[in-house]
Enzyme design. Structure first.
Site, PDB file in Angstrom:
ATOM      1  N   THR A  95     -25.599  -7.577 -15.464  1.00  0.00           N
ATOM      2  CA  THR A  95     -26.799  -7.043 -14.814  1.00  0.00           C
ATOM      3  C   THR A  95     -27.784  -6.678 -15.920  1.00  0.00           C
ATOM      4  OG1 THR A  95     -25.572  -6.203 -12.906  1.00  0.00           O
ATOM      5  CG2 THR A  95     -27.722  -5.224 -13.344  1.00  0.00           C
ATOM      6  N   LYS A 170     -30.374  -8.521  -7.632  1.00  0.00           N
ATOM      7  CA  LYS A 170     -29.400  -7.479  -7.956  1.00  0.00           C
ATOM      8  C   LYS A 170     -30.075  -6.112  -7.985  1.00  0.00           C
ATOM      9  CE  LYS A 170     -25.487  -5.605  -9.171  1.00  0.00           C
ATOM     10  NZ  LYS A 170     -24.671  -6.029 -10.309  1.00  0.00           N
ATOM     11  N   LYS A 238     -28.124   2.809 -16.186  1.00  0.00           N
ATOM     12  CA  LYS A 238     -28.749   1.686 -16.887  1.00  0.00           C
ATOM     13  C   LYS A 238     -29.383   0.723 -15.895  1.00  0.00           C
ATOM     14  CE  LYS A 238     -26.579  -1.920 -17.581  1.00  0.00           C
ATOM     15  NZ  LYS A 238     -26.431  -3.263 -16.976  1.00  0.00           N
TER      16      LYS A 238
END
Length: 288
Positions: A95, A170, A238
């Site tokens: 990701t 995502k 993150k």
């Protein structure tokens, strides 16, 4: 296919194992060589001797690492992207930012290589069971090969557009998940403080409109105070920072995501960065 698989963490290790079981020839690599040795103790394959020299017949490189910098280190700093032959696939399950995917795709295309940003959803459980959902950003000419390659650990896959679009999809996933977990934490906390049996409450509301994957799979561990599993708080922070950065660039407001991200920052600052994302309940309990 002859595959180099990079990143043998909680997600990568079982994904690589599914590929090996399906008959692919795997070379594996990890920042910590011990994890590669551990994986090879129970799976067929070989360890990458040095990133500067790939096996000659490498047809695909699959990454499952944590951050933009990790992807750049493996592909650019170690020179992997320049060692692949035209037509090879790079599949990034990490990701990362959409910008990274766009840059890597442009660099790969200089050598006739296809870079595919293909983040996943389904967690460690989905990786172990071969039941992940994949969000693919790639050249349409690479998509069918990508589907075949990732089939051993895929439940669902869709081509979302050009490189970068997988990562943006995502981001939508993480935005939705963050809000769901916070709502679930508040619901359980309210049930506990109201004198209800939280397990009984969750089992009931989980059969109605309030149900979600998070409720079904996380309510019991949250009630038990068990957070030593799953997707880490630090990684979610993150990911949400990536979402917020992209939203700012697009001029999009994400007020709930900003709030929940601040809660994850609080948990991380309090030494809980390695706990599961469902530990948002822990934060509420600690504030009482």
């Amino acid at each position: 296919m002859n595959i180099l698989f990079i990143g043998l963490g909680n997600m990568g290790a079982p994904m690589a194992a599914h590929l090996a079981s399906a008959g692919h020839s795997l070379t594996v690599a990890n920042r910590s060589p011990a994890k590669a040795a551990q994986w090879l103790a129970s799976n067929q394959g070989q360890a990458l001797a040095t990133p500067s020299t790939l096996p000659v017949q490498t047809e695909a490189v699959i990454l499952c690492v944590s951050r933009d910098e990790d992807v750049e280190e493996w592909l650019i700093d170690n020179g992997i992207i320049n060692q692949l032959k035209p037509g090879a696939l790079i599949v990034d399950h990490s990701t990362t930012s959409a910008g990274l995917a766009e840059r890597m795709a442009a660099k790969a295309s200089e050598n006739g290589v296809y870079f595919c940003d293909v983040p996943v959803s389904g967690g460690q459980q989905g990786a172990q069971n071969g039941q992940l959902s994949l969000m693919a950003g790639c050249d349409s000419n690479a998509y069918e090969r990508l589907v075949d390659l990732t089939a051993p650990y895929t439940k669902a896959i869709a081509h979302m557009g050009d490189p970068g679009c997988g990562q943006k999809t995502k981001m939508v996933n993480q935005i939705c998940v963050a809000g769901l977990i916070q709502s679930l934490a508040e619901g359980i906390h309210f049930a506990q403080e109201s004198g209800l049996d939280p397990k009984k409450v969750m089992e009931l509301v989980g059969q109605g409109a309030a149900s979600s994957w998070q409720l079904i799979n996380r309510h019991q561990t949250m009630i038990d105070g068990d957070y030593d599993h799953g997707f880490a708080v630090s990684l979610m922070h993150k990911d949400l920072q990536i979402c917020l950065h992209e939203a700012k660039a697009e001029g999009v407001s994400l007020p709930i995501t900003e709030i929940v991200d601040s809660y994850y920052q609080q948990l991380e600052s309090g030494g809980n960065g390695n706990k599961d994302t469902s530990s948002l309940l822990l934060r509420l309990q600690q504030r009482e």
